[in-house]
Design an enzyme around this catalytic site. Structure first.
Site, PDB file in Angstrom:
ATOM      1  N   GLU A 429       3.587  39.151  11.546  1.00 37.28           N
ATOM      2  CA  GLU A 429       4.274  39.101  10.244  1.00 37.28           C
ATOM      3  C   GLU A 429       5.615  38.376  10.327  1.00 37.28           C
ATOM      4  OE1 GLU A 429       4.074  42.721   7.956  1.00 37.28           O
ATOM      5  OE2 GLU A 429       2.086  43.156   8.727  1.00 37.28           O
TER       6      GLU A 429
HETATM    7  C1  LIG Z   1      -2.286  41.453  17.231  1.00 34.21           C
HETATM    8  C2  LIG Z   1      -2.085  40.355  16.271  1.00 34.21           C
HETATM    9  C3  LIG Z   1      -2.330  40.567  14.918  1.00 34.21           C
HETATM   10  C4  LIG Z   1      -2.196  39.510  14.009  1.00 34.21           C
HETATM   11  N1  LIG Z   1      -2.538  39.702  12.688  1.00 34.21           N
HETATM   12  C5  LIG Z   1      -2.542  38.634  11.841  1.00 34.21           C
HETATM   13  C6  LIG Z   1      -3.055  38.764  10.513  1.00 34.21           C
HETATM   14  O1  LIG Z   1      -3.474  39.834  10.082  1.00 34.21           O
HETATM   15  N2  LIG Z   1      -3.076  37.647   9.734  1.00 34.21           N
HETATM   16  C7  LIG Z   1      -2.625  36.433  10.171  1.00 34.21           C
HETATM   17  O2  LIG Z   1      -2.673  35.482   9.405  1.00 34.21           O
HETATM   18  N3  LIG Z   1      -2.113  36.300  11.418  1.00 34.21           N
HETATM   19  C8  LIG Z   1      -2.087  37.356  12.259  1.00 34.21           C
HETATM   20  N4  LIG Z   1      -1.616  37.219  13.539  1.00 34.21           N
HETATM   21  C9  LIG Z   1      -1.047  35.958  13.958  1.00 34.21           C
HETATM   22  C10 LIG Z   1       0.465  36.020  13.994  1.00 34.21           C
HETATM   23  O3  LIG Z   1       0.976  36.112  12.704  1.00 34.21           O
HETATM   24  C11 LIG Z   1       0.950  34.791  14.762  1.00 34.21           C
HETATM   25  O4  LIG Z   1       0.689  35.050  16.122  1.00 34.21           O
HETATM   26  C12 LIG Z   1       2.406  34.493  14.527  1.00 34.21           C
HETATM   27  O5  LIG Z   1       2.604  34.020  13.231  1.00 34.21           O
HETATM   28  C13 LIG Z   1       2.938  33.442  15.505  1.00 34.21           C
HETATM   29  O6  LIG Z   1       2.091  32.359  15.584  1.00 34.21           O
HETATM   30  P1  LIG Z   1       1.614  31.846  17.041  1.00 34.21           P
HETATM   31  O7  LIG Z   1       1.205  33.010  17.829  1.00 34.21           O
HETATM   32  O8  LIG Z   1       0.665  30.760  16.860  1.00 34.21           O
HETATM   33  O9  LIG Z   1       2.942  31.322  17.681  1.00 34.21           O
HETATM   34  P2  LIG Z   1       3.627  29.882  17.452  1.00 34.21           P
HETATM   35  O10 LIG Z   1       3.881  29.654  16.013  1.00 34.21           O
HETATM   36  O11 LIG Z   1       2.891  28.860  18.212  1.00 34.21           O
HETATM   37  O12 LIG Z   1       5.027  30.160  18.141  1.00 34.21           O
HETATM   38  C14 LIG Z   1       5.170  30.252  19.567  1.00 34.21           C
HETATM   39  C15 LIG Z   1       6.642  30.545  19.863  1.00 34.21           C
HETATM   40  O13 LIG Z   1       7.460  29.499  19.310  1.00 34.21           O
HETATM   41  C16 LIG Z   1       8.421  30.039  18.407  1.00 34.21           C
HETATM   42  N5  LIG Z   1       8.598  29.116  17.295  1.00 34.21           N
HETATM   43  C17 LIG Z   1       7.657  28.574  16.492  1.00 34.21           C
HETATM   44  N6  LIG Z   1       8.219  27.768  15.592  1.00 34.21           N
HETATM   45  C18 LIG Z   1       9.551  27.797  15.799  1.00 34.21           C
HETATM   46  C19 LIG Z   1      10.684  27.172  15.186  1.00 34.21           C
HETATM   47  N7  LIG Z   1      10.567  26.372  14.131  1.00 34.21           N
HETATM   48  N8  LIG Z   1      11.898  27.431  15.676  1.00 34.21           N
HETATM   49  C20 LIG Z   1      12.070  28.269  16.718  1.00 34.21           C
HETATM   50  N9  LIG Z   1      11.050  28.889  17.341  1.00 34.21           N
HETATM   51  C21 LIG Z   1       9.797  28.657  16.894  1.00 34.21           C
HETATM   52  C22 LIG Z   1       7.820  31.360  17.941  1.00 34.21           C
HETATM   53  O14 LIG Z   1       8.807  32.254  17.495  1.00 34.21           O
HETATM   54  C23 LIG Z   1       7.128  31.835  19.218  1.00 34.21           C
HETATM   55  O15 LIG Z   1       8.066  32.447  20.040  1.00 34.21           O
HETATM   56  C24 LIG Z   1      -1.742  38.260  14.463  1.00 34.21           C
HETATM   57  C25 LIG Z   1      -1.441  38.063  15.810  1.00 34.21           C
HETATM   58  C26 LIG Z   1      -1.646  39.084  16.716  1.00 34.21           C
HETATM   59  C27 LIG Z   1      -1.378  38.814  18.165  1.00 34.21           C
END
Ligand SMILES: Cc1cc2nc3c(=O)[nH]c(=O)nc-3n(C[C@H](O)[C@H](O)[C@H](O)COP(=O)(O)OP(=O)(O)OC[C@H]3O[C@@H](n4cnc5c(N)ncnc54)[C@H](O)[C@@H]3O)c2cc1C
Length: 635
Positions: A429
């Protein structure tokens, strides 16, 4: 965001533009935190600390009692952790209790619980079983019931909402393998059929909580782009998708470090045909819907992690007295004692933030986008520290699983499980980083709105000069006012010590924060957008000021109650003993004093920091300059 566009890449600019186009631009209601960022303290927006009516407290209390009785007799959280399954009878029993329709209005067959009562339920469940809390909260904080109740048409609500009372499960599908924090990179498409009656969805969604067992999902997909002012504009649209539609497949279930009972993984959409009337809020409005839903949806995470942290308090309270080492109960050694004190003060602050923001959501008189984001950021990061300290205080037992402890005759405290369940809250979230950027953007909004017209080359030059003069005059007075010493606001001048001193500090520091932010904006201009460390320090200062205010308001309100076991608390726990006045103030005081130290450090770091050196090292790192450091490891 034109003022920011020179130094950033095209892709990043496109992502920022999409986020910008989807954010709620109007502030139709006051916001406590927005005022703080502009150097004002609207104490009357958060004090007296809101309280449920007696009837509401009773509704919540009765429902919590039912949930507690059911869960403690039917659900073993360690079994869920071990097997990765929440048993069918438990899901069925929860459905019979209306747990999948807690927040749905009664007119659609739901329980019609308020945000406070709903959050009380999730707070209770999360203290017992993280996987079950996630099942219920993902389903109704962001899953179909929330956006449908907010934005659905009457037909959509009548069709879908009553199904949740019978136990239908839902989720919210935004994330994809290539689209995490940045929705612009979303690939899932929804193409209209020739007659325009249907959309055909193709693509993949990743980690959608409940996705593998959901009956209905909200799915975000790209609909055909629009051309606006000669420029192609990406359209992201939200669809209600029934998972029994041909072409939908829950293709893979992921294994995670924690929350083993949660069922999510990879979802595939292969020509999934969805009727046009299943669009929520309108074509191209999907991201806006996501942002607006999350404004209140996010409030459940703070409630959940606060519940979890309270269980930690109970565990360390018992263990720190029971466990003796070096001739003393471990809680009497100063290095442990200081952790106990900090954990208590932090949990008190989390409680304050959680219930204040939940009440704000119910009252619907304030814009809570900043408060909700801060509640999520503060409570998830703080609870992670609370769980980590609990782990440390339990020593080797923190590392041993609950069932294993029980197996050799000790209390099976689930610290190891909580440790694994808790960490992901800093990711879901909105990651902590994205929360900080979101808060910074909203905090700077008032300034950006004012200066944007004078930076816009498309505005006639004379108008720009006129606007610039008006803005110059406005800011001269505004800025001067932030430097002038101010008397304590009338509303806080009469507060008892030490609360008065803390709120005076908030009053003064909000001015310092506002002028520092403004100066940095002038100095860095468009480069400020990529100075994320500076923005994050502003946000952390603002968040601490907000939480200090919540803790003071909560502490004062609690302290005004009689020490009377019959009195009900602001969150309606009738069986809770009222804390003697000094105790609530003591916790607020410690939290505020520790937060002040963090604030001072952040201001100092804004002035003098290693950001430049760190940037250089990071660039070298990414270019492979330190690969030699990875020597003698098995790759
Ligand atoms: C258990 C679990 C439940 C989930 N449930 C849902 C759900 O119900 N619905 C849904 O849609 N998604 C869900 N997700 C997905 C979750 O919302 C994403 O994992 C989250 O939004 C981060 O995306 P990512 O993991 O691809 O990380 P990325 O976006 O690839 O980010 C990787 C790292 O880079 C950092 N980062 C990214 N962009 C920037 C920036 N511009 N500036 C600085 N730092 C940055 C992030 O903070 C993070 O530390 C779930 C994930 C998990 C693990």
């Amino acid at each position: 965001m034109d003022m920011f566009d020179k130094n950033i890449g095209k892709e990043k600019l496109a992502s920022l533009e999409l986020a910008e186009a989807s954010r709620e631009k109007e502030w139709n209601y006051p916001s406590f935190v927005r005022e703080l960022f502009h150097g004002r303290l609207p104490w009357n927006l958060i004090y007296p600390f809101p309280e449920q009516s007696e009837a509401e407290k009773e509704i919540g209390r009765e429902y919590l009692e039912k949930l507690k009785n059911f869960l403690t007799t039917h659900l073993n959280p360690d079994e869920v952790d071990k097997t990765g399954e929440i048993p069918y009878e438990v899901i069925k029993g929860l459905a019979d209790l209306g747990a999948f329709a807690m927040k749905i209005p009664k007119s659609y067959d739901g329980l019609g619980l308020s945000q406070v009562n709903y959050n009380r339920a999730i707070h209770l469940i999360a203290s017992y079983c993280g996987s079950t809390a996630v099942l219920l909260s993902a389903h109704q904080s962001i899953g179909v019931p929330a956006p449908l109740s907010f934005f659905g048409t009457e037909e959509q609500k009548k069709k879908y909402l009553p199904r949740f009372r019978k136990g239908a499960i839902s989720g919210f599908a935004l994330t994809e393998p290539a689209a995490g924090s940045d929705p612009r990179t979303m690939k899932t498409s929804a193409t209209p059929t020739e007659d325009g009656k249907y959309y055909i969805i193709n693509g993949e969604k990743l980690w959608i909580t409940n996705g593998n067992i959901a009956d209905i999902l909200i799915v975000m997909a790209q609909t055909p782009a629009k051309i606006e002012k000669g420029k192609e504009k990406k359209q992201i649209t939200a669809f209600i998708v029934e998972t029994n539609t041909p072409g939908f497949q829950a293709a893979y279930r992921s294994n995670f470090m924690g929350l083993h009972g949660a069922k999510l993984g990879l979802l595939k959409f292969n020509n999934v045909r969805v009727p046009r009337e299943n669009i929520l809020l309108g074509e191209g409005q999907g991201l806006k819907l996501a942002f607006l839903t999350l404004n209140t949806g996010r409030l459940t995470v703070p409630a959940a992690v606060t519940g979890m942290s309270k269980l930690c308090l109970m565990i360390v309270r018992k263990w720190s007295k029971e466990r003796r080492q070096w001739g003393l109960p471990i809680g009497e050694h100063e290095l442990v004692a200081s952790k106990l004190a900090e954990m208590s003060a932090n949990t008190f602050a989390m409680d304050a933030v959680t219930w204040l923001t939940s009440h704000m959501a119910d009252a619907k008189k304030l814009d809570i986008r900043l408060e909700a984001a801060m509640a999520k950021l503060f409570c998830t990061e703080t609870s992670w520290k609370v769980v980590d300290d609990t782990f440390q205080i339990r020593g080797g037992r923190g590392f041993e699983t609950g069932p294993s402890l029980q197996g050799r005759g000790e209390a099976g405290y689930p610290v190891e499980r909580m440790f694994r369940d808790c960490r992901v809250n800093l990711i879901i979230e909105g990651t902590s980083q994205i929360m900080r950027l979101f808060i910074a953007r909203e905090a700077l909004d008032l300034h950006l709105k004012r200066v944007i017209s004078i930076m816009d080359a498309k505005v006639p030059i004379l108008k720009r000069i006129k606007d610039a003069l008006a803005i110059g005059i406005y800011y001269s007075f505004w800025f001067l006012k932030l430097w002038l010493p101010s008397f304590a606001l009338r509303e806080i001048a009469h507060l008892p010590s030490p609360i008065k001193n803390h709120m005076l500090f908030v009053q003064q520091t909000s001015k310092r924060l506002a002028r520092t932010m403004f100066l940095k904006m002038l100095i860095h201009q468009q480069r400020l957008e990529s100075r994320q460390n500076i923005l994050a320090r502003f946000v952390d200062i603002g968040t601490d000021l907000f939480v200090i205010s919540c803790a003071c308001s909560y502490g004062l309100s609690l302290s005004k109650k009689e020490l009377n076991s019959q009195a009900a608390s602001p969150i309606g726990q009738k069986d809770m003993l009222w804390p003697p006045m000094a105790k609530a103030i003591e916790l607020a005081d410690l939290f505020c004093s520790q937060a002040k130290v963090r604030i001072a450090r952040n201001f100092e770091d804004i002035r003098r920091n290693q950001d430049k050196a760190a940037r250089r090292v990071a660039q070298n790192f990414l270019a492979g300059g330190y690969v030699w450091l990875e020597n003698e490891i098995i790759k």
